[in-house]
Design an enzyme around this catalytic site. Structure first.
Site, PDB file in Angstrom:
ATOM      1  N   LYS A  80     -22.187 -21.566   6.487  1.00 48.33           N
ATOM      2  CA  LYS A  80     -22.870 -20.127   6.405  1.00 48.33           C
ATOM      3  C   LYS A  80     -24.152 -20.063   7.223  1.00 48.33           C
ATOM      4  O   LYS A  80     -24.487 -21.070   7.688  1.00 48.33           O
ATOM      5  CB  LYS A  80     -23.509 -20.276   4.582  1.00 48.33           C
ATOM      6  N   GLY A 179     -20.789  -4.277 -14.453  1.00 48.28           N
ATOM      7  CA  GLY A 179     -20.721  -4.020 -13.314  1.00 48.28           C
ATOM      8  C   GLY A 179     -19.629  -2.695 -13.026  1.00 48.28           C
ATOM      9  O   GLY A 179     -18.517  -3.065 -13.550  1.00 48.28           O
ATOM     10  N   GLY A 181     -18.929  -1.598  -9.732  1.00 46.67           N
ATOM     11  CA  GLY A 181     -18.647  -1.525  -8.161  1.00 46.67           C
ATOM     12  C   GLY A 181     -17.295  -1.864  -7.542  1.00 46.67           C
ATOM     13  O   GLY A 181     -16.163  -1.454  -8.610  1.00 46.67           O
ATOM     14  N   VAL A 183     -15.477  -4.601  -6.660  1.00 46.67           N
ATOM     15  CA  VAL A 183     -14.502  -5.435  -7.634  1.00 46.67           C
ATOM     16  C   VAL A 183     -14.125  -4.951  -9.131  1.00 46.67           C
ATOM     17  O   VAL A 183     -13.073  -4.982  -9.293  1.00 46.67           O
ATOM     18  CB  VAL A 183     -15.398  -6.806  -7.710  1.00 46.67           C
ATOM     19  N   ALA A 184     -14.999  -4.733  -9.676  1.00 45.31           N
ATOM     20  CA  ALA A 184     -14.949  -4.179 -11.359  1.00 45.31           C
ATOM     21  C   ALA A 184     -13.975  -3.146 -11.232  1.00 45.31           C
ATOM     22  O   ALA A 184     -13.206  -2.894 -11.946  1.00 45.31           O
ATOM     23  CB  ALA A 184     -16.188  -3.603 -11.674  1.00 45.31           C
TER      24      ALA A 184
HETATM   25  P1  NAD Z   1     -20.781  -3.854  -5.748  1.00 47.96           P
HETATM   26  O1  NAD Z   1     -22.221  -3.616  -5.256  1.00 47.96           O
HETATM   27  O2  NAD Z   1     -19.739  -2.886  -5.239  1.00 47.96           O
HETATM   28  O3  NAD Z   1     -20.724  -3.596  -7.238  1.00 47.96           O
HETATM   29  C1  NAD Z   1     -21.664  -4.219  -8.144  1.00 47.96           C
HETATM   30  C2  NAD Z   1     -22.350  -3.472  -9.049  1.00 47.96           C
HETATM   31  O4  NAD Z   1     -22.956  -3.995 -10.079  1.00 47.96           O
HETATM   32  C3  NAD Z   1     -22.973  -1.901  -8.695  1.00 47.96           C
HETATM   33  O5  NAD Z   1     -22.134  -0.920  -8.978  1.00 47.96           O
HETATM   34  C4  NAD Z   1     -24.309  -2.205  -9.426  1.00 47.96           C
HETATM   35  O6  NAD Z   1     -24.995  -1.030  -9.699  1.00 47.96           O
HETATM   36  C5  NAD Z   1     -24.001  -3.177 -10.555  1.00 47.96           C
HETATM   37  N1  NAD Z   1     -24.938  -3.855 -11.237  1.00 47.96           N
HETATM   38  C6  NAD Z   1     -25.904  -4.492 -10.585  1.00 47.96           C
HETATM   39  N2  NAD Z   1     -26.882  -5.042 -11.727  1.00 47.96           N
HETATM   40  C7  NAD Z   1     -26.140  -4.758 -12.664  1.00 47.96           C
HETATM   41  C8  NAD Z   1     -26.527  -5.165 -14.362  1.00 47.96           C
HETATM   42  N3  NAD Z   1     -27.455  -5.781 -14.532  1.00 47.96           N
HETATM   43  N4  NAD Z   1     -25.800  -4.790 -14.994  1.00 47.96           N
HETATM   44  C9  NAD Z   1     -24.636  -3.757 -15.001  1.00 47.96           C
HETATM   45  N5  NAD Z   1     -24.332  -3.379 -13.681  1.00 47.96           N
HETATM   46  C10 NAD Z   1     -25.117  -4.120 -12.537  1.00 47.96           C
HETATM   47  O7  NAD Z   1     -20.328  -5.219  -5.240  1.00 47.96           O
HETATM   48  P2  NAD Z   1     -18.806  -5.980  -5.482  1.00 47.96           P
HETATM   49  O8  NAD Z   1     -18.427  -6.079  -4.097  1.00 47.96           O
HETATM   50  O9  NAD Z   1     -18.197  -5.373  -6.659  1.00 47.96           O
HETATM   51  O10 NAD Z   1     -19.107  -7.330  -5.914  1.00 47.96           O
HETATM   52  C11 NAD Z   1     -19.368  -7.671  -7.229  1.00 47.96           C
HETATM   53  C12 NAD Z   1     -19.974  -9.194  -7.224  1.00 47.96           C
HETATM   54  O11 NAD Z   1     -18.550  -9.990  -7.100  1.00 47.96           O
HETATM   55  C13 NAD Z   1     -20.835  -9.638  -6.427  1.00 47.96           C
HETATM   56  O12 NAD Z   1     -21.448 -10.706  -7.201  1.00 47.96           O
HETATM   57  C14 NAD Z   1     -20.373 -10.260  -5.108  1.00 47.96           C
HETATM   58  O13 NAD Z   1     -21.206 -11.143  -4.423  1.00 47.96           O
HETATM   59  C15 NAD Z   1     -19.000 -10.809  -5.967  1.00 47.96           C
HETATM   60  N6  NAD Z   1     -18.106 -10.844  -5.003  1.00 47.96           N
HETATM   61  C16 NAD Z   1     -17.519  -9.959  -4.532  1.00 47.96           C
HETATM   62  C17 NAD Z   1     -16.322  -9.877  -3.462  1.00 47.96           C
HETATM   63  C18 NAD Z   1     -15.604  -8.752  -2.766  1.00 47.96           C
HETATM   64  O14 NAD Z   1     -14.705  -8.949  -2.286  1.00 47.96           O
HETATM   65  N7  NAD Z   1     -16.361  -7.709  -2.748  1.00 47.96           N
HETATM   66  C19 NAD Z   1     -15.780 -11.489  -3.219  1.00 47.96           C
HETATM   67  C20 NAD Z   1     -16.572 -12.367  -3.667  1.00 47.96           C
HETATM   68  C21 NAD Z   1     -17.464 -12.207  -4.897  1.00 47.96           C
END
Ligand code: NAD
Length: 362
Positions: A80, A179, A181, A183-184
């Site tokens: 990293k 969430g 976002g 992934v969700a």
């Molecule tokens: P993203 O930014 O698209 O979505 C995150 C969402 O969480 C946002 O909509 C944000 O508004 C919301 N959020 C923040 N604080 C919150 C709270 N207290 N309550 C409810 N919602 C809240 O990010 P993502 O790409 O979907 O990633 C989500 C998580 O998964 C992160 O922790 C990221 O590190 C992890 N992750 C993502 C990937 C990937 O492929 N994108 C891979 C491995 C791990």
């Protein structure tokens, strides 16, 4: 900080400090372990309070990548990098190209990718100076990892369901998703398709509403996610959401989600979950689809095989849950042990000579 003692305790191979006064580059590249392959991990741009805080973050994150790659069967080591500075002001073509040359100087021992504070555009600047970068756009690039990550989380959740209830079906299960976002959104689509009753929450109410409208999920408030009675709680937003304050509120049997570093204190909070009979599917295991996706770029990107690999997170998760139960361990301890065992065995296999000797006169 006793740097070399820390490196020795944490098991790091190499830490590179990079500096370029003209572009303002100050970066730390941490290579934790390359027993399984080149160290891969993203480059984070963050305005750390001190240089020491930056080093500690690089060391911690690179070690995490070793475990994630090892447990998910990927042939990569853990690395990293962090670039010190405010991502809103420090980023430029010259800075990322200067950084790219530093990455190049490691001749493939470290391969970089996106992380917090970096984008596809930044990776493309790095690519101008080195081929040891993934997450670039265009042909051969792996693109958005979220669908792969979500498929892995979904597969890990089905394994957790089978372990807990004897069936991997999520039909009729109440699942709280924190969430809305990237992934969700992909995860909720899988869950709804399976007939689960999904409750979704986001600090941006419009995001939660839009996701609910497109999938048939129900919106709940951000303050309700921990206490709402459900079968599965799925954190897909921030880290450290499993802590002293939230764990006592949980009313679920499984925690399984894509967010990184869900346990505020790994051992303590994993133990609190176990004491409450809540099955915790380790975050870095179930979200390793993102790493599988980017790792595929190293050998030649193939989305179909990456999706198949992400489905394999079912078996990986099941093995961890069963091992933890049979050996009376925390699930996070079991996954760490399985990762360490794979590294140890592959290191041993690589210890035997398999080259072609050049013999004079033959
Ligand atoms: P993203 O930014 O698209 O979505 C995150 C969402 O969480 C946002 O909509 C944000 O508004 C919301 N959020 C923040 N604080 C919150 C709270 N207290 N309550 C409810 N919602 C809240 O990010 P993502 O790409 O979907 O990633 C989500 C998580 O998964 C992160 O922790 C990221 O590190 C992890 N992750 C993502 C990937 C990937 O492929 N994108 C891979 C491995 C791990």
């Amino acid at each position: 900080m006793k740097l070399f003692d820390t490196l020795s305790t944490m098991g790091h191979e190499q830490v590179v400090l990079c500096s370029d006064s003209v572009t303002g580059l100050r970066a730390i590249i941490a290579i934790h372990d390359t027993s399984l392959g080149p160290a891969l991990g993203g480059t984070r741009v963050w305005d750390y309070e001190t240089d020491e805080a930056a080093i500690v973050d690089a060391l911690r994150l690179s070690r995490g990548m070793t475990y994630k790659a090892a447990v998910s069967g990927v042939n990569l080591g853990g690395g990293k990098a962090v670039i010190l500075g405010d991502s809103r002001t420090i980023k430029s073509e010259a800075l990322f190209r200067a950084y790219g040359r530093m990455v190049d100087s490691l001749r493939g021992r470290y391969i970089t990718a996106e992380d917090v504070g970096t984008s596809v555009r930044d990776m493309e600047w790095i690519r101008m100076e080195t081929r040891f970068v993934t997450g670039v756009g265009g042909v051969g690039g792996s693109g958005d990892p979220s669908p792969v990550t979500a498929l892995g989380v979904y597969s890990g959740m089905k394994a957790s369901a089978k372990f807990t209830w004897g069936s991997d079906s999520l039909q009729g299960k109440r699942i709280v998703v924190q969430g809305a976002g990237n992934v969700a959104s992909n995860l909720v689509a899988h869950l709804v398709k399976d007939g689960a009753k999904v409750l979704v929450s986001d600090i941006y109410a419009d995001k939660a509403k839009a996701l609910a409208a497109s999938t048939g999920a129900t919106v709940i408030g951000t303050d309700e996610v921990f206490s709402t009675q459900c079968d599965v709680f799925s954190p897909n937003a921030l880290g450290a959401v499993l802590n002293d304050e939230t764990i006592p509120q949980l009313s679920c049997e499984i925690v399984c989600g894509g967010a990184n570093n869900q346990l505020q204190q790994e051992d303590k909070h994993a133990r609190m979950l176990k004491d409450r009979n809540i099955v915790y599917a380790p975050d870095y295991v179930v979200n390793s689809g993102g790493l599988m996706n980017v790792a595929s770029e190293v050998t030649g990107y193939d989305r179909t095989s990456v999706m198949r690999q992400a489905e394999g997170i079912f078996d990986i998760t099941m093995n961890i849950l069963v091992t933890a139960r049979d050996r009376s361990m925390l699930t996070i301890e079991a996954s760490n042990a399985i990762a360490e065992e794979r590294i140890r065995k592959v290191r041993h296999v690589h210890g035997s000579y398999s080259g072609t000797p050049v013999i004079r006169g033959s």
